[in-house]
Design an enzyme around this catalytic site. Structure first.
Site, mmCIF file in Angstrom:
data_model
loop_
_atom_site.group_PDB
_atom_site.id
_atom_site.type_symbol
_atom_site.label_atom_id
_atom_site.label_comp_id
_atom_site.label_asym_id
_atom_site.label_seq_id
_atom_site.Cartn_x
_atom_site.Cartn_y
_atom_site.Cartn_z
ATOM 1 N N LYS A 16 0.828 -1.206 0.000
ATOM 2 C CA LYS A 16 0.000 0.000 0.000
ATOM 3 C C LYS A 16 0.867 1.262 0.000
ATOM 4 O O LYS A 16 2.082 1.185 0.228
ATOM 5 C CB LYS A 16 -0.910 -0.017 1.230
ATOM 6 C CG LYS A 16 -1.920 -1.163 1.220
ATOM 7 C CD LYS A 16 -2.771 -1.133 2.480
ATOM 8 C CE LYS A 16 -3.831 -2.212 2.468
ATOM 9 N NZ LYS A 16 -4.693 -2.136 3.664
ATOM 10 N N TYR A 56 -12.023 -2.917 -3.999
ATOM 11 C CA TYR A 56 -12.624 -3.092 -2.670
ATOM 12 C C TYR A 56 -14.156 -3.139 -2.717
ATOM 13 O O TYR A 56 -14.812 -2.829 -1.727
ATOM 14 C CB TYR A 56 -12.160 -1.973 -1.734
ATOM 15 C CG TYR A 56 -10.736 -2.131 -1.271
ATOM 16 C CD1 TYR A 56 -10.351 -3.209 -0.476
ATOM 17 C CD2 TYR A 56 -9.763 -1.196 -1.612
ATOM 18 C CE1 TYR A 56 -9.041 -3.360 -0.044
ATOM 19 C CE2 TYR A 56 -8.448 -1.333 -1.178
ATOM 20 C CZ TYR A 56 -8.099 -2.418 -0.394
ATOM 21 O OH TYR A 56 -6.806 -2.560 0.035
ATOM 22 N N ASN A 119 -1.706 -0.180 7.386
ATOM 23 C CA ASN A 119 -1.227 -1.544 7.639
ATOM 24 C C ASN A 119 -0.388 -2.111 6.497
ATOM 25 O O ASN A 119 -0.244 -3.306 6.351
ATOM 26 C CB ASN A 119 -2.378 -2.472 8.035
ATOM 27 C CG ASN A 119 -3.390 -2.683 6.935
ATOM 28 O OD1 ASN A 119 -3.234 -2.193 5.817
ATOM 29 N ND2 ASN A 119 -4.438 -3.422 7.242
ATOM 30 N N HIS A 122 -1.804 -5.331 1.341
ATOM 31 C CA HIS A 122 -3.068 -6.033 1.110
ATOM 32 C C HIS A 122 -2.747 -7.412 0.560
ATOM 33 O O HIS A 122 -1.866 -7.558 -0.280
ATOM 34 C CB HIS A 122 -3.923 -5.278 0.075
ATOM 35 C CG HIS A 122 -5.046 -6.111 -0.459
ATOM 36 N ND1 HIS A 122 -6.263 -6.203 0.170
ATOM 37 C CD2 HIS A 122 -5.113 -6.933 -1.544
ATOM 38 C CE1 HIS A 122 -7.040 -7.030 -0.513
ATOM 39 N NE2 HIS A 122 -6.364 -7.485 -1.557
ATOM 40 N N GLU A 133 -8.939 -10.232 -8.114
ATOM 41 C CA GLU A 133 -7.973 -9.140 -7.951
ATOM 42 C C GLU A 133 -6.861 -9.229 -8.988
ATOM 43 O O GLU A 133 -6.460 -8.205 -9.561
ATOM 44 C CB GLU A 133 -7.412 -9.160 -6.525
ATOM 45 C CG GLU A 133 -8.459 -8.770 -5.500
ATOM 46 C CD GLU A 133 -8.070 -9.012 -4.053
ATOM 47 O OE1 GLU A 133 -8.857 -8.630 -3.174
ATOM 48 O OE2 GLU A 133 -6.979 -9.581 -3.791
#
Length: 156
Positions: A16, A56, A119, A122, A133
């Site tokens: 990310k 998402y 975080n 992904h 994805e």
């Protein structure tokens, strides 16, 4: 050395924007490669907010959806595809819990981040989502199939 053919899975992993900005791409790739997973595609890109909304889509009813999509399109990401036995499950274990505070030391999130909103990485949570994805981020001809020389030392 040549064992029986193994059923390989593929999964999608994206570093990310916070992971990219903190210079953690190499560390994340290193950990996945050291585990024995094979990198079959990589793309360094800045995704549009529309692209992230597609990515998402399963979270569209969550209160954090809009902010997550905006954040994920705010800077570059490293989109990757990995291959290996049980790769979806094992990569998720390596990443740690979505909330780094709940992640065990030794996991990527447990070692490298603190906040759930930052975080760093992904990873696909199911085989079905991995396929969706991968299809969203990569064209078929961008996925490289090869047999690494170490494969016989990884799988029986």
């Amino acid at each position: 050395l040549s064992g029986p053919a193994v059923n390989m899975e593929r999964t999608f992993v994206a570093v990310k924007p916070d992971g990219v900005q903190r210079g953690l791409c190499g560390e994340i790739i290193k950990r996945l490669e050291q585990r024995g997973f094979r990198l079959v595609a990589a793309k360094f890109t800045q995704a549009s907010e529309e692209h992230m909304k597609k990515h998402y889509l399963d979270l569209k009813d969550k209160p954090f959806y809009a902010g997550l999509c905006k954040y994920m399109s705010s800077g570059p990401v490293l989109a990757t595809v990995w291959e290996g036995q049980n790769v979806v499950k094992l990569v998720r274990m390596m990443l740690g819990e979505t909330n780094p505070a709940d992640s065990r030391p030794g996991s990527i999130r447990g070692d490298l981040c603190i906040d759930i909103g930052r975080n760093i990485v992904h990873g696909s949570d199911t085989l079905e989502n991995a396929k969706a994805e991968i299809d969203l981020w990569f064209k078929v001809d961008q996925l490289v199939s090869y047999t690494p020389c170490a494969q016989a030392w990884l799988y029986e």
